[in-house]
Design a protein around this motif. Structure first.
Motif, PDB file in Angstrom:
ATOM      1  N   GLN A 222       0.744  -1.159   0.128  1.00 25.00           N
ATOM      2  CA  GLN A 222      -0.022  -0.226  -0.032  1.00 25.00           C
ATOM      3  C   GLN A 222       0.796   1.331  -0.025  1.00 25.00           C
ATOM      4  OE1 GLN A 222      -3.113   0.294   3.039  1.00 25.00           O
ATOM      5  NE2 GLN A 222      -2.804   2.611   3.151  1.00 25.00           N
ATOM      6  N   GLU A 385      -3.269  -1.158  -9.343  1.00 28.18           N
ATOM      7  CA  GLU A 385      -4.382  -1.012  -8.681  1.00 28.18           C
ATOM      8  C   GLU A 385      -5.150  -2.317  -8.172  1.00 28.18           C
ATOM      9  OE1 GLU A 385      -5.125   1.928  -8.129  1.00 28.18           O
ATOM     10  OE2 GLU A 385      -4.266   3.324  -9.871  1.00 28.18           O
ATOM     11  N   HIS A 387      -6.527  -3.228  -5.943  1.00 30.30           N
ATOM     12  CA  HIS A 387      -7.743  -3.229  -4.977  1.00 30.30           C
ATOM     13  C   HIS A 387      -9.000  -3.572  -5.997  1.00 30.30           C
ATOM     14  CE1 HIS A 387      -7.465   0.801  -6.799  1.00 30.30           C
ATOM     15  NE2 HIS A 387      -8.610   0.925  -7.035  1.00 30.30           N
ATOM     16  N   ASN A 388      -8.738  -3.520  -7.319  1.00 30.00           N
ATOM     17  CA  ASN A 388      -9.898  -3.882  -8.329  1.00 30.00           C
ATOM     18  C   ASN A 388      -9.991  -5.346  -8.476  1.00 30.00           C
ATOM     19  OD1 ASN A 388     -10.913  -1.362  -9.538  1.00 30.00           O
ATOM     20  ND2 ASN A 388      -8.574  -1.002 -10.017  1.00 30.00           N
ATOM     21  N   SER A 541      -1.287  -0.874  -4.580  1.00 27.29           N
ATOM     22  CA  SER A 541      -2.173   0.226  -5.030  1.00 27.29           C
ATOM     23  C   SER A 541      -2.110   1.220  -3.809  1.00 27.29           C
ATOM     24  CB  SER A 541      -3.756  -0.590  -4.705  1.00 27.29           C
ATOM     25  OG  SER A 541      -4.724   0.402  -4.732  1.00 27.29           O
ATOM     26  N   THR A 543      -4.564   2.253  -2.414  1.00 28.12           N
ATOM     27  CA  THR A 543      -5.712   1.997  -1.390  1.00 28.12           C
ATOM     28  C   THR A 543      -5.853   0.431  -0.893  1.00 28.12           C
ATOM     29  OG1 THR A 543      -7.261   1.980  -3.379  1.00 28.12           O
ATOM     30  CG2 THR A 543      -6.871   4.173  -2.245  1.00 28.12           C
ATOM     31  N   LEU A 544      -4.941  -0.092  -0.551  1.00 26.04           N
ATOM     32  CA  LEU A 544      -5.036  -1.410  -0.249  1.00 26.04           C
ATOM     33  C   LEU A 544      -5.204  -1.427   1.328  1.00 26.04           C
ATOM     34  CD1 LEU A 544      -2.259  -3.802  -1.814  1.00 26.04           C
ATOM     35  CD2 LEU A 544      -4.743  -3.520  -2.323  1.00 26.04           C
ATOM     36  N   PHE A 550      -7.527  -6.998   2.080  1.00 26.77           N
ATOM     37  CA  PHE A 550      -6.993  -7.324   0.473  1.00 26.77           C
ATOM     38  C   PHE A 550      -6.336  -8.565   0.499  1.00 26.77           C
ATOM     39  CE2 PHE A 550      -8.513  -3.045  -0.128  1.00 26.77           C
ATOM     40  CZ  PHE A 550      -9.188  -3.175  -1.196  1.00 26.77           C
ATOM     41  N   TYR A 722     -15.589  -1.920   3.260  1.00 27.33           N
ATOM     42  CA  TYR A 722     -14.435  -1.731   2.833  1.00 27.33           C
ATOM     43  C   TYR A 722     -14.275  -1.436   1.193  1.00 27.33           C
ATOM     44  CZ  TYR A 722     -12.767  -3.843   7.174  1.00 27.33           C
ATOM     45  OH  TYR A 722     -12.443  -4.388   8.355  1.00 27.33           O
ATOM     46  N   PRO A 723     -14.961  -2.041   0.545  1.00 33.78           N
ATOM     47  CA  PRO A 723     -15.176  -1.722  -0.974  1.00 33.78           C
ATOM     48  C   PRO A 723     -15.713  -0.158  -1.122  1.00 33.78           C
ATOM     49  CG  PRO A 723     -16.108  -3.884  -0.633  1.00 33.78           C
ATOM     50  CD  PRO A 723     -15.968  -3.596   0.688  1.00 33.78           C
ATOM     51  N   ASN A 726     -13.019   2.330  -0.331  1.00 32.71           N
ATOM     52  CA  ASN A 726     -11.739   2.182  -1.125  1.00 32.71           C
ATOM     53  C   ASN A 726     -12.344   3.310  -2.282  1.00 32.71           C
ATOM     54  OD1 ASN A 726     -10.220   0.734  -3.718  1.00 32.71           O
ATOM     55  ND2 ASN A 726      -9.430   0.047  -1.656  1.00 32.71           N
ATOM     56  N   GLN A 730      -9.933   6.324  -3.208  1.00 36.50           N
ATOM     57  CA  GLN A 730      -9.489   6.696  -4.479  1.00 36.50           C
ATOM     58  C   GLN A 730      -9.846   7.971  -5.264  1.00 36.50           C
ATOM     59  OE1 GLN A 730      -7.660   4.950  -7.175  1.00 36.50           O
ATOM     60  NE2 GLN A 730      -6.998   3.145  -5.591  1.00 36.50           N
TER      61      GLN A 730
END
Length: 788
Positions: A222, A385, A387-388, A541, A543-544, A550, A722-723, A726, A730
């Motif tokens: 992160q 990225e 997190h996607n 990422s 934003t982990l 994650f 959490y999602p 995130n 971002q």
């Protein structure tokens, strides 16, 4: 390539050197390979049963030949379908299955077949000290259950000349790559970090990435916006390549815009002396020269004769280019009259670094089989990225079918092909039964943890009945519809092979239609299996967060490394404001429109410049936008439209190039403008975020929640909180991109004051500035811009 050793299969050697003719993706059928295998086994069993003192048939004979040739050690391997020992005569048998009538087959039907058999014959003859040997081509018709044979005698000298000619043609490519690797490695050895100095955190990331590759492990990094994650991961991976730790780098992205950043990074290093061949793979639909991709010689002039021109084009592009972008592919493909997508896949075999979408590594339907079918290789996966990847993984490992296409096609096929119509009727009837289950339980959705296995046999019967018709009836009415349904069904049955306790199946009633879906709740295991195909994986990422979440959902384990890098920028450069006296919950949204409009007005009036305001939905955004435009018509406001083309997206972003006046852009949180875009300096000086980013409440999110509640009692956090957070992180990351940037981030929702959310704030956020009303927003922003 190690110490000039080259390992190549006989089949690949022959196909690469001698390939020619058309690119033809006409329908073949998924069972063709299986049928071919069964046909081989059937014939081999029959021949072995006929063995006697005078004739012995040996099936699947492995052959391996080491030869020193022009400074290279070639290891040539293959497996002959059969070796027949007949008195003093040795016959190499090569079996090929065909759908064509045997009367249309002659010994020149496919030059690759004879060439492959001659290579087997040569190696066998060398190893058994034979002066001559026979080659037999056996063509077997699956539909007719008949065989046709062509047998020919070769002396050792002519086989040797043929084999060495093949090797000589392949040698050019081997020597080219050997010389290239020497140049590449010298340039890597001489390459320093391509910037004057490391940013804070960059060196730490680079060292960690190198060590992870060296230890053949995984790491989750992160690193906030501004650290320079792209160069911090690519640079050590390239250094590891010179050390022989890596044979190929895969830079995997979720969006085109992040692929562009990686491409720019490689361009920068090449401009500073690095010699490394990089390919950007673009989806077929985006590079195809035709309005609709149709890869067969009847429909596409680029498919006709594609393989006749391919090797010359490969030679040209690899000799002249290092960074092979979409534009470069299109240029060479047009000049050499090649399919650009298939051309790019061939180039991929020869480059050092591939920049591509997650799909080409992770998606079981479209992954690059030429790289990932043979187990673990010396690859490194740089997963940008990251997190996607969890939600993308769920999509890749899920599959769904609708009832209507089966019913519609049944009506077309009743007169054309009764057997297909019968198979369609069975599936349609079964889905009606599933609809009745929903109706009996008085709900629109029925879910069960176990597979709905009864439908699998019906689906397999449909694919089997469809294959022969599709192979013979191109262009007829119903062909395109049947082909699409065939692939949908095939996708569903393939995904079913992964089914375990991380999946569920549900049936949803949609008006007069029915959907049945295999839904992947937790892709962690399957993602972890994919990355085992490489030596090391770097998940990174801005934003982990939380990183433990994650690490779990992306398939990490306790032995994998984690790393958190603090922001390199001064805290004072960004002002975080919590407007926590407003509720944006769904039930309260209608009452929030006017107040939000006022908050946004105060945010953008603090200083002239460009601002982005993010909303949780298009409808919410549109309602506030209309009020804002009505109340503050003197301010230039623009809005993101649904399903924007690349051209419209570019037009939207080009507006940020002018920052002499105030512009406020309304956009959707989690959409194309909330991550990946890079608006440095005064191009963007403020972001407003409406709501906590929760995914829309829906059945799928709820069953994900239930799954994780059972697993770790963190269902709501894993499925929603959490999602959602995130997306917020971002979007907020769009503001501060360099050390000189200054800007404001305003979070508009009462929930941001809750401890559970504040614990997810990055450490560099100063979350103590709370605006209890619009006037306080005005004062806070005024003080920020006045006090530099």
């Amino acid at each position: 390539m190690d110490d000039k050793k080259i390992k190549v299969s006989i089949r690949n050697l022959v196909e690469f050197v001698l390939r020619g003719g058309d690119l033809d993706s006409k329908f073949v059928g998924s069972s063709r390979a299986l049928e071919g295998t069964r046909a081989h086994q059937k014939l081999q069993k029959k021949y072995k049963q006929e063995n006697n003192i005078e004739r012995q048939y040996n099936a699947e004979v492995s052959l391996k030949y080491n030869i020193e040739y022009k400074g290279f050690s070639f290891i040539i391997e293959g497996r002959a379908d059969g070796v027949i020992v007949e008195k003093e005569k040795i016959i190499i048998d090569e079996i090929k299955t065909v759908n064509k009538p045997l009367e249309l087959i002659d010994e020149n039907y496919n030059i690759l077949h004879m060439a492959q058999a001659k290579c087997y014959a040569y190696i066998y003859a060398v190893q058994n000290d034979l002066k001559d040997i026979y080659v037999q081509l056996t063509y077997y018709s699956i539909s007719a259950d008949e065989s046709k044979y062509f047998i020919k005698n070769f002396n050792m000298e002519e086989l040797k000349l043929f084999f060495l000619d093949l090797l000589d043609k392949y040698f050019w490519w081997a020597n080219f790559m050997d010389q290239w690797i020497d140049k590449r490695n010298i340039s890597i050895k001489n390459m320093n970090f391509p910037f004057d100095k490391y940013r804070p955190g960059q060196r730490e990331v680079a060292v960690a990435v190198y060590n992870t590759i060296k230890q053949e492990s995984k790491i989750f990094v992160q690193a906030p916006t501004g650290v320079g994650k792209t160069i911090s991961t690519l640079f050590p991976a390239i250094k590891a390549m010179e050390q022989g730790l890596v044979s190929k780098i895969f830079y995997l992205t979720a969006k085109t815009i992040t692929a562009n950043v990686a491409q720019e990074c490689m361009t920068n290093m090449n401009n500073k002396g690095l010699k490394i061949k990089t390919l950007v793979i673009t989806a077929k639909e985006k590079v195809c020269f035709k309005d609709k991709p149709s890869c067969n010689p009847e429909d596409c002039e680029f498919a006709k004769g594609h393989y006749d021109r391919l090797n010359n084009a490969l030679n040209e592009i690899l000799s002249k280019e290092t960074l092979i972008s979409r534009e470069v592919i299109i240029e060479y493909a047009k000049r050499n009259k090649l399919c650009p997508f298939e051309f790019s896949l061939e180039i991929a075999l020869w480059v050092d670094c591939i920049i591509c979408d997650y799909n080409y590594a992770f998606n079981p339907q479209v992954y690059l089989k030429s790289f990932f079918e043979n187990g673990k290789e010396d690859y490194v996966f740089l997963i940008d990225e990251a997190h996607n990847l969890a939600d993308r993984g769920r999509e890749m490992f899920s599959a769904e079918l609708y009832k209507k296409p089966f019913l519609k096609l049944k009506k077309v096929m009743t007169k054309k092909e009764p057997q297909i119509a019968k198979a369609l009727t069975s599936i349609n009837s079964y889905m009606i039964k599933l609809r009745k289950i929903c109706e009996e339980e008085n709900r629109n959705i029925y879910v069960q943890k176990e597979e709905i296995k009864d439908i699998y046999n019906l689906l397999r019967r449909f694919t089997k009945e469809s294959e022969e018709w599709l192979a013979k009836n191109n262009k007829l009415e119903g062909y395109d519809e049947l082909l699409q349904l065939y692939f949908d069904v095939l996708s569903y049955t393939r995904i079913s092979e992964f089914y375990d306790n991380k999946f569920t199946t549900y049936v949803e009633k949609l008006g007069d239609d029915i959907k049945i879906k295999i839904f992947c709740l937790d892709p962690s295991y399957l993602l972890s299996e994919v990355v085992k195909r490489g030596k090391a994986s770097i998940f990174f990422s801005a934003t982990l967060s939380p990183i433990s979440y994650f690490k779990e959902v992306l398939g990490g384990n306790e032995q994998d490394y984690t790393m958190r890098i603090p922001s390199p920028f001064p805290k004072k450069n960004m002002k975080l404001i919590l407007a926590n006296r407003i509720s944006t919950k769904y039930k309260n949204r209608e009452g929030s429109y006017n107040l939000l409009s006022k908050y946004i007005h105060e945010l953008v009036c603090g200083r002239k410049g460009n601002y982005l305001i993010f909303f949780p939905s298009y409808a919410y955004m549109r309602n506030v936008y209309d009020i804002f435009c009505q109340e503050y018509s003197d301010i230039n406001a623009v809005i993101q439209e649904n399903s924007m083309s690349e051209e419209l997206k570019k037009t939207f972003l080009d507006r940020f190039k002018n920052y002499s006046e105030t512009m406020v852009a309304f956009a959707v949180l989690g959409g194309m403008f909330s991550e990946g875009i890079d608006l440095k300096g005064d191009k963007l000086i403020g972001v407003g975020i409406v709501g906590v980013g929760l995914p829309q409440l829906c059945f799928e999110r709820d069953i994900i929640m239930n799954y994780f509640n059972d697993k770790n009692n963190m269902g709501y956090e894993y499925s929603y909180m959490y999602p959602g957070m995130n997306k917020v992180l971002q979007a907020a990351g769009r503001v501060i991109r360099t050390e000189e940037d200054r800007g404001v981030v305003m979070l508009m929702d009462e929930r941001f004051s809750n401890r559970n959310y504040r614990e997810l704030f990055p450490k560099h956020w100063d979350a103590n500035t709370i605006a209890r009303n619009v006037k306080e927003v005005e004062n806070i922003i005024k003080n920020f811009w006045e006090n530099k």
